[in-house]
Design a protein around this motif. Structure first.
Motif, PDB file in Angstrom:
ATOM      1  N   PHE B  73     -24.482 -13.324   4.100  1.00  0.00           N
ATOM      2  CA  PHE B  73     -25.493 -14.132   3.045  1.00  0.00           C
ATOM      3  C   PHE B  73     -26.524 -12.994   2.719  1.00  0.00           C
ATOM      4  N   ASN B  74     -26.238 -11.931   2.054  1.00  0.00           N
ATOM      5  CA  ASN B  74     -27.257 -11.203   1.346  1.00  0.00           C
ATOM      6  C   ASN B  74     -26.666 -10.882   0.054  1.00  0.00           C
ATOM      7  N   ALA B  75     -27.596 -10.295  -0.545  1.00  0.00           N
ATOM      8  CA  ALA B  75     -27.487 -10.272  -2.283  1.00  0.00           C
ATOM      9  C   ALA B  75     -26.236  -9.178  -2.531  1.00  0.00           C
ATOM     10  N   GLU B  76     -26.080  -8.145  -1.833  1.00  0.00           N
ATOM     11  CA  GLU B  76     -25.156  -7.262  -2.178  1.00  0.00           C
ATOM     12  C   GLU B  76     -23.847  -7.930  -1.889  1.00  0.00           C
ATOM     13  N   GLU B  77     -23.397  -8.583  -0.741  1.00  0.00           N
ATOM     14  CA  GLU B  77     -22.326  -8.979  -0.572  1.00  0.00           C
ATOM     15  C   GLU B  77     -22.013 -10.215  -1.344  1.00  0.00           C
ATOM     16  N   ILE B  78     -22.832 -10.860  -1.426  1.00  0.00           N
ATOM     17  CA  ILE B  78     -22.624 -12.447  -2.445  1.00  0.00           C
ATOM     18  C   ILE B  78     -22.413 -11.569  -3.928  1.00  0.00           C
ATOM     19  N   THR B  79     -23.048 -10.477  -4.404  1.00  0.00           N
ATOM     20  CA  THR B  79     -22.717 -10.357  -5.704  1.00  0.00           C
ATOM     21  C   THR B  79     -21.439  -9.684  -5.844  1.00  0.00           C
ATOM     22  N   HIS B  80     -20.907  -8.819  -4.890  1.00  0.00           N
ATOM     23  CA  HIS B  80     -19.603  -8.271  -4.694  1.00  0.00           C
ATOM     24  C   HIS B  80     -18.596  -9.561  -4.800  1.00  0.00           C
ATOM     25  N   LEU B  81     -18.941 -10.589  -4.037  1.00  0.00           N
ATOM     26  CA  LEU B  81     -18.084 -11.579  -3.940  1.00  0.00           C
ATOM     27  C   LEU B  81     -17.784 -12.178  -5.201  1.00  0.00           C
ATOM     28  N   ILE B 101     -28.177 -21.751   6.668  1.00  0.00           N
ATOM     29  CA  ILE B 101     -28.385 -20.529   6.823  1.00  0.00           C
ATOM     30  C   ILE B 101     -29.875 -20.166   7.269  1.00  0.00           C
ATOM     31  N   LEU B 102     -30.558 -21.043   7.016  1.00  0.00           N
ATOM     32  CA  LEU B 102     -32.011 -20.877   7.650  1.00  0.00           C
ATOM     33  C   LEU B 102     -32.071 -20.819   9.347  1.00  0.00           C
ATOM     34  N   ARG B 103     -30.846 -21.615   9.815  1.00  0.00           N
ATOM     35  CA  ARG B 103     -31.073 -21.687  11.315  1.00  0.00           C
ATOM     36  C   ARG B 103     -30.578 -20.443  11.691  1.00  0.00           C
ATOM     37  N   HIS B 104     -29.823 -19.468  10.827  1.00  0.00           N
ATOM     38  CA  HIS B 104     -29.410 -18.300  11.631  1.00  0.00           C
ATOM     39  C   HIS B 104     -30.168 -17.019  10.933  1.00  0.00           C
ATOM     40  N   VAL B 105     -30.665 -17.012   9.788  1.00  0.00           N
ATOM     41  CA  VAL B 105     -31.155 -16.073   9.115  1.00  0.00           C
ATOM     42  C   VAL B 105     -32.859 -16.284   9.111  1.00  0.00           C
ATOM     43  N   SER B 106     -33.651 -15.132   9.263  1.00  0.00           N
ATOM     44  CA  SER B 106     -35.107 -15.612   9.297  1.00  0.00           C
ATOM     45  C   SER B 106     -35.371 -16.078   7.855  1.00  0.00           C
ATOM     46  N   PRO B 107     -36.474 -16.924   7.730  1.00  0.00           N
ATOM     47  CA  PRO B 107     -36.842 -17.444   6.515  1.00  0.00           C
ATOM     48  C   PRO B 107     -37.122 -16.203   5.505  1.00  0.00           C
ATOM     49  N   SER B 108     -37.914 -15.242   5.939  1.00  0.00           N
ATOM     50  CA  SER B 108     -38.223 -13.884   5.221  1.00  0.00           C
ATOM     51  C   SER B 108     -37.105 -13.497   4.528  1.00  0.00           C
TER      52      SER B 108
END
Lengths: 289, 279
Positions: B73-81, B101-108
């Motif tokens: 879940f980050n901008a590059e991978e999702i855009t690529h997908l 996602i919020l449980r595994h990724v920091s809010p910032s």
């Protein structure tokens, strides 16, 4: 619904109707029950373990392959109670229908390692809680998948069922709420979704909800409620202790049934007997009427 | 935004269906439901515009072949997908759920990713489901701050209905708030049933006609006009009205008067019983 004498492998003893009211409330029976369900049991200042005993005997009667993670009581405890309900756990275990992980026993061998016996990998989270529950999931997955392998004996048993008693004790052992939710997610994905089996988990919350506390059982309960299809919430009576009514159970269907109906939540009162429990609508206890 | 009391998933699915009906391409990242369950109700000719990236079976990469993990879940991978599967106009990205996602990724990091996706250009709109009761208020607030529209759902008064509180921020800075009652039908269409009336009491049906209790009796309970007048003029004995007050304060000539002459025995001083102290 009457349980008649069942002619089978001798696993079940002819027994009077027990928990029939609960079965009719949930609209299930060992002969026909919804598959792929995640049933969440919770209690607050009460004891919902009678429901665990019910589901254990229910799914064994339904000839499902049951994997039971018993974290809080010994095998003999469940065996004794199940005997009263007409099901023999020892026989089920022998025949391979029941896989029983006795958490108390396993944890001893990890905490006090003796000789070469290092204990099952399932309880690895005791060594380092930060690792999470992936090993426990692998254990469950291996036990449950074996039943759907190509072996001849696996054809006897029905869909796999996972029972956990109880999840909140994992929190006290240092596992985070997130790790427990991940574990239940993976179990649900494998057992309920892929193998069309069922899952029954018990969570106990004794404290009052604390807004700022992210690691409380109440937080875990909310997360699990979002994942579950059916929740049974057991609480004491709001008016206090009563000899004839042991508490109330709120039954909530979380996910819509297949035909899209939003089933209403129901509230019942119950009384636990020696050989079962009776459920009745509020105010209709036999002691009152 | 939903809670344990009412799940927002059906509403999310109806948004997806509406987007597909508008001939948009939808990319669905699902953490909480399997792909089959998601496709349920979303079948039809437009189904080929729906691309589901199922993160349900293995969101953390515990097995060897995850389809989509939370770490992607980050901008590059999702855009690529997204660019892999559709090359036309910008897509609508639907996420179920943001809480996972919020449980595994920091809010910032999470907020930054959402912002990057928004500004990236590959994604036209992002629709996400957040379980408000699973996070602390601060985190919920931060995520809502990023959103241009926030719809909070709760169960309604009647069984099938639900209430939605809508906050919409327009580009000009104007904030619109609204509350509506809605029902989601089986075909995932949303029917808005009007504004919610929170101050009105629950109506249990058409109001019953008020029954007159004094009718059909064998004795007379009614009052004639003269009797009613006399009743209203009557002053109650223990009610301390203004007239009573003046009557007591200025006693009339015919009322009795009390004459009191102090008696020696009445004048008993506790501290000086013999009355011989020179104080």
């Amino acid at each position: 619904m009457q349980w008649c004498n069942r002619v089978n492998t001798g696993l079940f003893i002819a027994s009077p109707a027990m928990y029939t009211e609960l079965n009719s409330i949930l609209n299930t029976s060992p002969e026909s029950f919804t598959k792929g369900d995640f049933i969440l049991l919770s209690d607050k200042q009460s004891d919902a373990s009678f429901l665990i005993h019910h589901f254990l005997s229910f799914y064994l009667r339904a000839k499902c392959k049951v994997c039971f993670l018993a974290m809080v009581q010994s095998f003999s405890h469940y065996s004794t109670v199940s005997q009263r309900l007409g099901v023999s756990l020892a026989q089920a275990k022998e025949k391979g229908q029941l896989v029983f992980l006795e958490g108390l026993q396993e944890s001893l061998s990890i905490l006090i390692p003796q000789d070469e016996h290092t204990g099952s990998q399932a309880m690895n989270f005791l060594r380092d809680p930060k690792l999470g529950l992936q090993d426990l999931y692998e254990f469950v997955s291996s036990k449950v998948k074996r039943s759907c392998g190509g072996e001849a004996e696996s054809e006897e048993w029905g869909p796999p069922v996972l029972l956990v008693d109880d999840l909140s004790v994992l929190l006290t052992l240092g596992v985070t709420v997130g790790a427990v939710l991940d574990f239940s997610h993976y179990c649900q994905a494998t057992i309920c979704s892929k193998l069309q089996g069922n899952m029954v988990m018990l969570v106990r919350c004794d404290q009052e909800e604390d807004e700022g506390d992210n690691e409380s059982p109440a937080c875990l309960l909310k997360g699990l409620t979002h994942q579950s299809s059916l929740t049974l919430d057991v609480q004491g009576l709001p008016t206090g202790y009563c000899r004839d009514i042991h508490g109330q159970v709120e039954v909530c269907w979380q996910r819509r049934q297949g035909d899209g109906q939003n089933t209403q939540n129901k509230l019942f009162q119950y009384k636990v007997h020696d050989k079962g429990a009776s459920f009745f609508a509020r105010g209709t206890s036999s002691a009152v009427l | 935004m939903d809670s344990v009391r009412y799940s927002g998933r059906q509403l999310l699915k109806s948004f997806v269906k509406a987007a597909l009906n508008r001939e948009e391409t939808v990319h669905f990242i699902g953490f909480e439901f399997s792909e089959d369950e998601l496709r349920d109700g979303l079948k039809g000719p437009f189904a080929k515009r729906l691309h589901i990236h199922s993160a349900f079976t293995d969101p953390l990469g515990w097995t060897d072949h995850p389809v989509f993990t939370v770490h992607q879940f980050n901008a590059e991978e999702i855009t690529h997908l997204i660019k892999q599967t559709s090359h036309a106009s910008a897509v609508t990205l639907v996420i179920d759920s943001l809480s996972w996602i919020l449980r595994h990724v920091s809010p910032s990091v999470f907020c930054r990713t959402l912002q990057q996706l928004r500004k990236g250009g590959a994604v036209r709109a992002i629709v996400g489901l957040l379980h408000a009761d699973m996070h602390q208020k601060g985190i919920v607030g931060s995520v809502c701050h990023l959103a241009t529209s926030v719809i909070t759902v709760a169960p309604g008064m009647k069984a099938e209905e639900a209430e939605a509180k809508i906050t919409k921020r327009s580009k000009s800075g104007k904030v619109l708030q609204d509350e509506e009652i809605f029902v989601i039908k089986e075909d995932l269409s949303v029917i808005v049933q009007g504004k919610s009336h929170q101050t009105e009491p629950i109506q249990t049906g058409p109001e019953e006609q008020k029954m007159d209790p004094t009718a059909n009796l064998t004795f007379n309970l009614r009052l004639s006009d003269a009797e009613r007048q006399a009743k209203e003029n009557l002053s109650l004995p223990f009610v301390f009205s203004k007239e009573k007050k003046t009557a007591l304060l200025h006693s009339g000539p015919s009322s009795g008067r009390i004459l009191y002459e102090p008696d020696e025995n009445d004048d008993y001083d506790q501290e000086d019983p013999d009355d011989d102290l020179d104080v």
